[in-house]
Design a protein around this motif. Structure first.
Motif: not given
Ligand code: OAD
Length: 255
Positions: A151-161
């Motif tokens: 449920t935590k906000i996590r990010y892709c390697h490109c910086g997007g959520m």
């Protein structure tokens, strides 16, 4: 159009032109939230449904996610928890049986709950995505959701959520999936519309498209829908009750 209520279920067979069908008949099942209702998963638009309690703009739209991603992630985690506790019901299980009888068949679902696959249905096209997957909100890259709970906000390697891999309000469906859905619908001889309010486009077009292309259409719903006046057979009943009965009728006539 013929309308049947549960009391007539025993005579469903009398209404269906079984002589037109064989094991080689192509069959398409189109499903919505109502098919999972008897598994305990709430629908969206029935009385007490999700959209009567929650605001889809806040919880199921790109704008809502940008405004409050944590709220959206928490809501999807809550829904995933409820779905994990649910099991496929007799309607899902009947489709598995139907697919053994009619080997050339497919399921097009608007549901994101995986219950069709868990019931052993095959050729399942998930038009609106799957709640157990996630993808990048920016580049679209898929990222399987495999930990117990995220449920935590996590990010892709490109910086997007990262976000649930489901279609939200205001978003378009994947072209390839939509084309496949129309192909499966236009080419079938029997089309089932099961537990969908037939209100959300473009998916809601499919039952009409099936009818226009000559399929024999059977709708099962606890309420009438915009398609009910157009279908060959409308069965006003719970899918988990009507579909197993209908399977017995088809099995007796076709196998
Ligand atoms: P809806 O909630 O709009 O409609 C559910 C339908 O199921 C209603 O017509 C009910 O009458 C019927 N129903 C309820 N219980 C039933 C039962 N036991 N047996 C048979 N029918 C039953 O759900 P959908 O049509 O799936 O989109 O909604 C379409 C889309 O709208 C969903 O995929 C979702 C939602 O916003 C996205 O999340 C993109």
């Amino acid at each position: 159009m013929i309308e049947l209520t549960p009391i007539f279920n025993a005579m469903l067979g009398a209404e269906i032109p079984f002589e037109k069908f064989s094991k080689d008949t192509r069959v398409t099942f189109f499903t919505g939230a109502g098919i999972s209702a008897e598994s305990g998963i709430p629908t969206f638009r029935s009385t007490g449904g999700l959209w009567s309690k929650y605001d889809p703009v806040k919880l199921a739209s790109p704008e809502g996610f940008n405004e409050n991603p944590q709220l959206v992630l928490d809501w999807y985690a809550w829904r995933r928890d409820a779905i994990r506790l649910a099991d496929p019901n007799p309607a899902h299980l009947s489709i598995t049986k139907f697919q053994k009888l009619f080997h050339d068949s497919a399921v097009i679902t608007q549901n994101v709950d995986s219950l069709h696959s868990r019931a052993g249905n095959n050729s399942v096209l998930e038009l609106h995505g799957n709640i157990f997957r996630e993808r990048c909100n920016n580049c679209g890259e898929e990222n399987g959701l495999n930990s117990d709970e995220r449920t935590k906000i996590r990010y892709c390697h490109c910086g997007g959520m990262l976000r649930p891999d489901v279609v939200w309000f205001g978003e378009t469906l994947e072209n390839q999936k939509l084309e496949q859905a129309f192909e499966l619908t236009g080419a079938c001889q029997i089309f089932f519309s099961l537990g969908t309010s037939t209100q959300v486009y473009p998916a809601a077009q499919l039952p009409f498209y099936a009818k226009e292309h000559g399929a024999y259409t059977i709708e099962i719903n606890t309420e009438r829908t915009p398609f009910s006046n157009h279908t060959d057979l409308f069965i006003k009943d719970a899918a988990g009750h009507a579909l197993p009965n209908l399977y017995e009728e088809f099995y007796a006539a076709v196998s």
